[in-house]
Design a protein around this motif. Structure first.
Motif, mmCIF file in Angstrom:
data_model
loop_
_atom_site.group_PDB
_atom_site.id
_atom_site.type_symbol
_atom_site.label_atom_id
_atom_site.label_comp_id
_atom_site.label_asym_id
_atom_site.label_seq_id
_atom_site.Cartn_x
_atom_site.Cartn_y
_atom_site.Cartn_z
ATOM 1 N N ASP A 1 -20.478 26.922 -31.314
ATOM 2 C CA ASP A 1 -21.067 28.112 -30.702
ATOM 3 C C ASP A 1 -19.906 28.967 -30.243
ATOM 4 N N ASN A 2 -19.616 29.995 -31.021
ATOM 5 C CA ASN A 2 -18.443 30.817 -30.727
ATOM 6 C C ASN A 2 -18.591 31.589 -29.416
ATOM 7 N N ALA A 3 -19.797 31.925 -29.049
ATOM 8 C CA ALA A 3 -20.004 32.667 -27.802
ATOM 9 C C ALA A 3 -19.728 31.793 -26.582
ATOM 10 N N GLU A 4 -19.932 30.486 -26.740
ATOM 11 C CA GLU A 4 -19.759 29.560 -25.622
ATOM 12 C C GLU A 4 -18.488 28.738 -25.727
ATOM 13 N N ASN A 5 -17.687 28.972 -26.782
ATOM 14 C CA ASN A 5 -16.459 28.185 -26.999
ATOM 15 C C ASN A 5 -16.755 26.693 -26.972
ATOM 16 N N THR A 6 -17.824 26.315 -27.624
ATOM 17 C CA THR A 6 -18.296 24.940 -27.534
ATOM 18 C C THR A 6 -18.498 24.333 -28.920
ATOM 19 N N LEU A 7 -18.085 23.090 -29.033
ATOM 20 C CA LEU A 7 -18.288 22.282 -30.234
ATOM 21 C C LEU A 7 -19.407 21.287 -29.945
ATOM 22 N N TYR A 8 -20.289 21.100 -30.905
ATOM 23 C CA TYR A 8 -21.408 20.177 -30.737
ATOM 24 C C TYR A 8 -21.370 19.084 -31.789
ATOM 25 N N LEU A 9 -21.979 17.962 -31.447
ATOM 26 C CA LEU A 9 -22.227 16.911 -32.419
ATOM 27 C C LEU A 9 -23.679 16.478 -32.253
ATOM 28 N N GLN A 10 -24.505 16.862 -33.194
ATOM 29 C CA GLN A 10 -25.894 16.436 -33.198
ATOM 30 C C GLN A 10 -25.981 15.120 -33.938
ATOM 31 N N MET A 11 -26.511 14.112 -33.270
ATOM 32 C CA MET A 11 -26.577 12.772 -33.849
ATOM 33 C C MET A 11 -28.038 12.366 -33.978
ATOM 34 N N ASN A 12 -28.483 12.202 -35.195
ATOM 35 C CA ASN A 12 -29.859 11.798 -35.464
ATOM 36 C C ASN A 12 -29.902 10.407 -36.073
ATOM 37 N N ASN A 13 -31.054 9.786 -36.003
ATOM 38 C CA ASN A 13 -31.248 8.444 -36.555
ATOM 39 C C ASN A 13 -30.119 7.512 -36.108
ATOM 40 N N LEU A 14 -29.869 7.504 -34.837
ATOM 41 C CA LEU A 14 -28.806 6.666 -34.302
ATOM 42 C C LEU A 14 -29.108 5.187 -34.500
ATOM 43 N N GLN A 15 -28.052 4.452 -34.743
ATOM 44 C CA GLN A 15 -28.151 3.019 -34.980
ATOM 45 C C GLN A 15 -27.254 2.273 -33.998
ATOM 46 N N PRO A 16 -27.529 0.984 -33.756
ATOM 47 C CA PRO A 16 -26.699 0.226 -32.813
ATOM 48 C C PRO A 16 -25.204 0.293 -33.128
ATOM 49 N N GLU A 17 -24.856 0.380 -34.383
ATOM 50 C CA GLU A 17 -23.434 0.440 -34.741
ATOM 51 C C GLU A 17 -22.787 1.771 -34.373
ATOM 52 N N ASP A 18 -23.583 2.740 -33.941
ATOM 53 C CA ASP A 18 -23.040 4.010 -33.464
ATOM 54 C C ASP A 18 -22.625 3.929 -32.000
ATOM 55 N N THR A 19 -22.926 2.820 -31.345
ATOM 56 C CA THR A 19 -22.556 2.642 -29.945
ATOM 57 C C THR A 19 -21.042 2.697 -29.795
ATOM 58 N N ALA A 20 -20.580 3.593 -28.955
ATOM 59 C CA ALA A 20 -19.141 3.800 -28.771
ATOM 60 C C ALA A 20 -18.907 4.845 -27.690
ATOM 61 N N GLN B 1 -12.609 13.993 -22.156
ATOM 62 C CA GLN B 1 -12.616 12.822 -21.281
ATOM 63 C C GLN B 1 -13.435 11.667 -21.856
ATOM 64 N N GLY B 2 -14.203 11.927 -22.876
ATOM 65 C CA GLY B 2 -15.026 10.880 -23.468
ATOM 66 C C GLY B 2 -16.410 10.839 -22.867
ATOM 67 N N THR B 3 -17.370 10.436 -23.685
ATOM 68 C CA THR B 3 -18.733 10.263 -23.214
ATOM 69 C C THR B 3 -19.344 9.069 -23.935
ATOM 70 N N GLN B 4 -20.074 8.257 -23.209
ATOM 71 C CA GLN B 4 -20.594 7.017 -23.759
ATOM 72 C C GLN B 4 -21.917 7.251 -24.484
ATOM 73 N N VAL B 5 -22.036 6.643 -25.654
ATOM 74 C CA VAL B 5 -23.289 6.619 -26.402
ATOM 75 C C VAL B 5 -23.652 5.156 -26.626
ATOM 76 N N ALA B 6 -24.846 4.774 -26.214
ATOM 77 C CA ALA B 6 -25.308 3.402 -26.372
ATOM 78 C C ALA B 6 -26.645 3.424 -27.109
ATOM 79 N N VAL B 7 -26.714 2.682 -28.197
ATOM 80 C CA VAL B 7 -27.923 2.642 -29.009
ATOM 81 C C VAL B 7 -28.431 1.207 -29.050
#
Length: 123
Positions: free
Chosen positions: A72-91, A115-121
């Protein structure tokens, strides 16, 4: 000064979705290339997705078709949309920026990290 501030993440069941955000300082967003990485316990950090200077995106084989990186160039923001998450995506997920290594998904090519953000599936 390069600042990367992450938000999003959390816990979901398998098949669920999450969106991660990485708000960059204006200078970094406009002059640096960015990517998403993750590190699971006991494993090395790996590249998930990256955006080249021309907007071309690349993905790790393990997430192709499920994850989408966008900006989003207006917000200077990068996104990661994660769909169909699986347990192996936990990190722990990180965004990163570098002025030279555009499009690279190699962690060693990036010098600035969020700083990192936790994703748990769960299954």
């Amino acid at each position: 000064q390069v600042q990367l501030v992450q938000s999003g993440g959390g816990s979901v069941q398998a098949g669920g979705s999450l969106r991660l955000s990485c708000a960059a300082s204006r200078y970094a967003y406009r002059h640096y290339c960015m990517g998403w990485f993750r590190q699971a316990p006991g494993k090395e950090r790996e590249g998930v997705a990256a955006i080249d200077s021309d907007g071309t995106t690349s993905y790790a084989d393990s997430v192709k078709g499920r994850f989408t990186v966008s900006q989003d160039n207006a917000e200077n923001t990068l996104y990661l949309q994660m769909n169909n998450l699986q347990p192996e995506d936990t990190a722990m997920y990180y965004c990163a920026a570098d002025p030279y290594r555009c499009g690279s998904r190699a962690p060693e090519n990036y010098n600035y990290w969020g700083q990192g953000t936790q994703v748990a599936v769960s299954s």
